[in-house]
Design a protein around this motif. Structure first.
Motif, PDB file in Angstrom:
ATOM      1  N   LYS A   1      23.137 -64.965 -72.783  1.00 14.41           N
ATOM      2  CA  LYS A   1      22.091 -65.286 -71.998  1.00 14.41           C
ATOM      3  C   LYS A   1      22.301 -65.092 -70.575  1.00 14.41           C
ATOM      4  N   LYS A   2      23.305 -65.566 -69.984  1.00 19.33           N
ATOM      5  CA  LYS A   2      23.676 -65.442 -68.802  1.00 19.33           C
ATOM      6  C   LYS A   2      23.557 -63.844 -68.178  1.00 19.33           C
ATOM      7  N   VAL A   3      23.713 -63.052 -68.909  1.00 14.26           N
ATOM      8  CA  VAL A   3      23.530 -61.650 -68.489  1.00 14.26           C
ATOM      9  C   VAL A   3      22.245 -61.035 -68.606  1.00 14.26           C
ATOM     10  N   TYR A   4      21.397 -61.682 -69.705  1.00  7.36           N
ATOM     11  CA  TYR A   4      20.246 -61.040 -70.152  1.00  7.36           C
ATOM     12  C   TYR A   4      19.344 -60.740 -69.000  1.00  7.36           C
ATOM     13  N   GLY A   5      19.248 -61.942 -68.088  1.00  6.15           N
ATOM     14  CA  GLY A   5      18.114 -61.633 -67.076  1.00  6.15           C
ATOM     15  C   GLY A   5      18.452 -60.642 -66.181  1.00  6.15           C
ATOM     16  N   MET A   6      19.653 -60.602 -65.717  1.00  2.00           N
ATOM     17  CA  MET A   6      20.137 -59.290 -64.936  1.00  2.00           C
ATOM     18  C   MET A   6      19.601 -58.257 -65.174  1.00  2.00           C
ATOM     19  N   THR A   7      19.872 -57.782 -66.360  1.00  2.00           N
ATOM     20  CA  THR A   7      19.355 -56.369 -66.711  1.00  2.00           C
ATOM     21  C   THR A   7      18.039 -56.338 -66.590  1.00  2.00           C
ATOM     22  N   LEU A   8      17.299 -57.143 -67.097  1.00  2.00           N
ATOM     23  CA  LEU A   8      15.729 -57.321 -66.935  1.00  2.00           C
ATOM     24  C   LEU A   8      15.292 -57.063 -65.612  1.00  2.00           C
ATOM     25  N   MET A   9      15.807 -57.635 -64.850  1.00  2.00           N
ATOM     26  CA  MET A   9      15.511 -57.760 -63.361  1.00  2.00           C
ATOM     27  C   MET A   9      15.908 -56.332 -62.621  1.00  2.00           C
ATOM     28  N   LEU A  10      16.944 -55.935 -62.642  1.00  2.32           N
ATOM     29  CA  LEU A  10      17.405 -54.816 -62.465  1.00  2.32           C
ATOM     30  C   LEU A  10      16.342 -53.290 -62.859  1.00  2.32           C
ATOM     31  N   MET A  11      16.013 -53.717 -64.028  1.00  6.52           N
ATOM     32  CA  MET A  11      15.033 -52.723 -64.558  1.00  6.52           C
ATOM     33  C   MET A  11      13.536 -52.672 -63.747  1.00  6.52           C
ATOM     34  N   CYS A  12      12.967 -53.746 -63.369  1.00  4.98           N
ATOM     35  CA  CYS A  12      12.011 -54.073 -62.628  1.00  4.98           C
ATOM     36  C   CYS A  12      11.995 -53.362 -61.432  1.00  4.98           C
ATOM     37  N   ILE A  13      12.959 -53.665 -60.686  1.00  5.94           N
ATOM     38  CA  ILE A  13      13.107 -53.644 -59.268  1.00  5.94           C
ATOM     39  C   ILE A  13      13.266 -51.855 -59.267  1.00  5.94           C
ATOM     40  N   SER A  14      14.084 -51.243 -60.125  1.00  5.47           N
ATOM     41  CA  SER A  14      14.340 -49.797 -60.219  1.00  5.47           C
ATOM     42  C   SER A  14      13.199 -48.969 -60.279  1.00  5.47           C
ATOM     43  N   SER A  15      12.305 -49.424 -61.527  1.00  2.00           N
ATOM     44  CA  SER A  15      11.140 -48.994 -61.817  1.00  2.00           C
ATOM     45  C   SER A  15      10.301 -48.762 -60.644  1.00  2.00           C
ATOM     46  N   ILE A  16      10.025 -49.802 -60.041  1.00  2.00           N
ATOM     47  CA  ILE A  16       9.224 -49.883 -58.571  1.00  2.00           C
ATOM     48  C   ILE A  16       9.740 -48.971 -57.604  1.00  2.00           C
ATOM     49  N   ALA A  17      10.894 -48.914 -57.356  1.00  2.00           N
ATOM     50  CA  ALA A  17      11.621 -48.264 -56.401  1.00  2.00           C
ATOM     51  C   ALA A  17      11.500 -46.728 -56.897  1.00  2.00           C
ATOM     52  N   SER A  18      11.780 -46.306 -58.143  1.00  2.00           N
ATOM     53  CA  SER A  18      11.623 -44.921 -58.518  1.00  2.00           C
ATOM     54  C   SER A  18      10.295 -44.286 -58.195  1.00  2.00           C
ATOM     55  N   GLY A  19       9.266 -45.152 -58.401  1.00  2.45           N
ATOM     56  CA  GLY A  19       7.871 -44.389 -58.087  1.00  2.45           C
ATOM     57  C   GLY A  19       7.395 -44.550 -56.461  1.00  2.45           C
ATOM     58  N   LEU A  20       8.500 -45.249 -55.766  1.00  2.29           N
ATOM     59  CA  LEU A  20       8.350 -45.288 -54.155  1.00  2.29           C
ATOM     60  C   LEU A  20       9.197 -44.212 -53.481  1.00  2.29           C
ATOM     61  N   SER A  21       9.908 -43.380 -54.301  1.00  2.00           N
ATOM     62  CA  SER A  21      10.948 -42.271 -53.856  1.00  2.00           C
ATOM     63  C   SER A  21      10.385 -41.749 -52.739  1.00  2.00           C
ATOM     64  N   PHE A  22      11.269 -41.745 -51.400  1.00  2.92           N
ATOM     65  CA  PHE A  22      10.661 -41.131 -50.024  1.00  2.92           C
ATOM     66  C   PHE A  22      11.518 -40.136 -49.793  1.00  2.92           C
ATOM     67  N   GLY A  23      11.036 -39.446 -48.813  1.00  2.00           N
ATOM     68  CA  GLY A  23      11.859 -38.126 -48.073  1.00  2.00           C
ATOM     69  C   GLY A  23      10.817 -37.207 -47.379  1.00  2.00           C
ATOM     70  N   LYS A  24      11.248 -36.716 -46.248  1.00  2.00           N
ATOM     71  CA  LYS A  24      10.496 -35.738 -45.763  1.00  2.00           C
ATOM     72  C   LYS A  24      10.668 -34.368 -46.393  1.00  2.00           C
ATOM     73  N   GLU A  25      11.702 -33.952 -47.128  1.00  2.67           N
ATOM     74  CA  GLU A  25      11.918 -32.690 -47.700  1.00  2.67           C
ATOM     75  C   GLU A  25      11.998 -32.875 -49.184  1.00  2.67           C
ATOM     76  N   PRO A  26      11.781 -31.779 -50.000  1.00  4.78           N
ATOM     77  CA  PRO A  26      11.573 -31.899 -51.664  1.00  4.78           C
ATOM     78  C   PRO A  26      13.175 -32.661 -51.807  1.00  4.78           C
ATOM     79  N   LYS A  27      14.089 -31.952 -51.371  1.00  7.48           N
ATOM     80  CA  LYS A  27      15.474 -32.450 -51.711  1.00  7.48           C
ATOM     81  C   LYS A  27      15.646 -33.869 -51.782  1.00  7.48           C
ATOM     82  N   ALA A  28      15.201 -34.481 -50.539  1.00  7.27           N
ATOM     83  CA  ALA A  28      15.350 -35.913 -50.219  1.00  7.27           C
ATOM     84  C   ALA A  28      14.631 -36.641 -51.274  1.00  7.27           C
TER      85      ALA A  28
END
Length: 532
Positions: free
Chosen positions: A101-128
């Motif tokens: 139980k103690k670990v179960y919530g950590m994984t879900l929250m990490l997935m939520c934050i990273s999903s949102i961050a993936s869609g907000l990927s940034f950079g001036k150049e394509p490689k970035a």
């Protein structure tokens, strides 16, 4: 020591014979939504890979304007698997150390934050932009990785022995709905942003067919993966620790009984926790992970679960990730210049949705329905065998199947390989490691087995994506002849499936047996009682 051993036995016996009730189904939904999210996040990237190429690699000097370079494509598709492998090992180990139980919530929250961050990927150049996307998808995979051992272990430890296989398989079957949801949502977003929704005849370079709204489409598709995870976070936090972990690892039979009485209608009796339980913990934890005793008891089992999952995932994830290339070969996905980039996402998503609807989802639920009747071993062996047959049946007469008159037959054959992957080893490799190892190693060993699978997925994502793009050396033109690399990939995958069938013989049958009987923890408990 005998008192605590008897108390533990009462708690575990009550769980083994508990009638199926509402909380079992609640646990399936709570754990299953994690897998729904996992599948959505892992496979939605293949829907937008071609769009990313058209948005960011249409400049002059690109190797193939409008397409991601092979190394970038492999990184974007495969980096999440690298994170998943790491997460399976880390969170699997942590789940045994701190509790499920103690670990179960950590994984879900990490997935939520990273999903949102993936869609907000940034950079001036394509490689970035691609580098940022890969960074966040690695951590997305890290969170997804933790969901594998924890969800499987939690469900196995809640379930009774009569329907345990179906319950664990049902959690994993939510992956099929995640793949299906990814395709459906991508179609909806494509329809919303492609106002004309026609396939304009852009007989020009890819730059002209990449509409401005395309940059919103792929980001929305990736961000949406956070929603189902967020919806189940609260309920995960309310779940009690599993009784088996509390009784066998934490050595508190009274707390285990109290926790289960809160959520399940079972009669659990336990005496007061006594001081002898500290000694009992030492007695029952006689051997450690990878000790001689562990290797003697469970070494071949761990080899069997790890090797079969490794071989299965090479085939399964390769099929998923380069299915858009296969659909292009048979004409399901027209050339990029014949449609704008958003419509291309729709066409790819439609193909994935049809495969998921007709073969992937039914395959999972066939396993759920039959796993406690037929058994794990038979389903896994049959699945690997049928996957081998259909792979070779597609690959050997490959030119026949890619002829315009035979394309429907090709899709049917290709779909059947997905059906028997899911009504077969893709489900059973998830179920069995959660049943056959001791409670104090269960999450860790499941994580090791799952990580072996993701190592196979990495081989598929990186190796087979390159193989599918190999050029025919007899040709001198810039493009590669359609299907040369894909055919070789399918032949090799058929051989890999055959190896999986052979390694299945190292995996024991756990149908109808208690977790303690499979892990031989009942032998330890009996020995402790006799010593006392």
């Amino acid at each position: 020591m005998s008192t605590s051993g008897e108390n533990n036995s009462k708690v575990l016996d009550a769980l083994d014979v508990a009638k199926t009730q509402m909380y079992h189904f609640t646990a399936i939904i709570i754990a299953g939504m994690g897998f729904f999210t996992d599948a959505y996040d892992l496979f939605c990237i293949s829907l937008v890979t071609k769009m990313l190429g058209r948005i960011y690699y249409t400049h002059e000097g690109a190797t193939k304007p409008g397409s991601l370079p092979p190394n970038v494509s492999a990184a974007v598709n495969g980096v999440a698997f690298c994170g998943t492998l790491s997460g399976q090992l880390f969170f699997g180990w942590l789940g045994d150390k701190l509790g499920r139980k103690k670990v179960y919530g950590m994984t879900l929250m990490l997935m939520c934050i990273s999903s949102i961050a993936s869609g907000l990927s940034f950079g001036k150049e394509p490689k970035a932009v691609m580098a940022t996307l890969c960074f966040f998808r690695f951590w997305l995979g890290f969170g997804i990785g933790g969901d594998y051992p924890l969800s499987a272990t939690i469900m196995s430890e809640y379930a009774n022995k009569k329907t345990r296989g179906a319950f664990i398989a049902a959690v994993f079957a939510m992956q099929g709905f995640g793949i299906l949801a990814g395709g459906v949502f991508a179609m909806i977003i494509s329809l919303a942003f492609d106002s004309s929704f026609k396939a304009p005849a852009y007989e020009v370079d890819p730059i002209k067919s990449t509409v401005p709204q395309a940059d919103f489409v792929w980001r929305i598709i990736l961000i949406f993966g956070a929603l189902p995870a967020l919806l189940t976070y609260y309920w995960r936090m309310k779940m009690p620790e599993t009784a088996r972990y509390t009784a066998l690892v934490a050595k508190n039979a009274q707390q285990a009984a109290a926790d289960m009485s809160k959520v399940m209608n079972v009669e659990l009796q336990s005496g007061q926790r006594n001081a002898d339980q500290t000694m009992d913990a030492k007695e029952s934890n006689k051997f450690g992970l990878f000790s001689k005793e562990f290797l003697h008891r469970h070494g071949l089992h761990l080899l069997g679960t790890s090797s079969t999952w490794f071989l299965l995932d090479i085939a399964f994830y390769s099929q998923n990730l380069f299915q858009k290339d296969i659909f292009s070969v048979i004409g399901w996905i027209p050339e990029a210049k014949s449609m704008n980039s958003i419509h291309e996402v729709f066409v790819i998503a439609r193909a994935q949705t049809l495969i998921a609807l007709c073969s992937t989802v039914p395959g999972y639920w066939f396993t759920v329905a039959l796993i406690d009747i037929v058994g794990r071993f038979a389903i896994q062996l049959m699945g690997f065998f049928m996957m081998t047959v259909f792979m070779f049946a597609i690959a050997i007469p490959y030119n026949h199947w890619t002829h315009p008159d035979n394309r429907i037959g090709f899709v049917v054959m290709y779909s059947l390989t997905f059906f028997f992957a899911n009504f077969g080893p893709n489900a059973t490799t998830f179920v069995v490691p959660a049943e056959i190892f001791p409670a104090r190693f269960r999450s860790t060993c499941h994580g090791i087995s799952a990580a072996s699978g993701k190592l196979g997925a990495i081989v598929g994502a990186f190796g087979f994506l390159y193989l599918a793009q190999n050029k025919d050396p007899s040709k001198t033109d810039a493009g590669y002849p359609a299907g040369i690399g894909v055919k070789n990939s399918l032949l090799l995958l058929g051989g890999i499936n055959f190896l999986g069938m052979l390694f299945t013989f190292f995996v024991p049958e756990s149908n109808g047996k208690s977790l303690e009987e499979m892990s031989r923890e009942n032998e330890e408990s009996n020995r402790d009682v006799n010593i006392a």
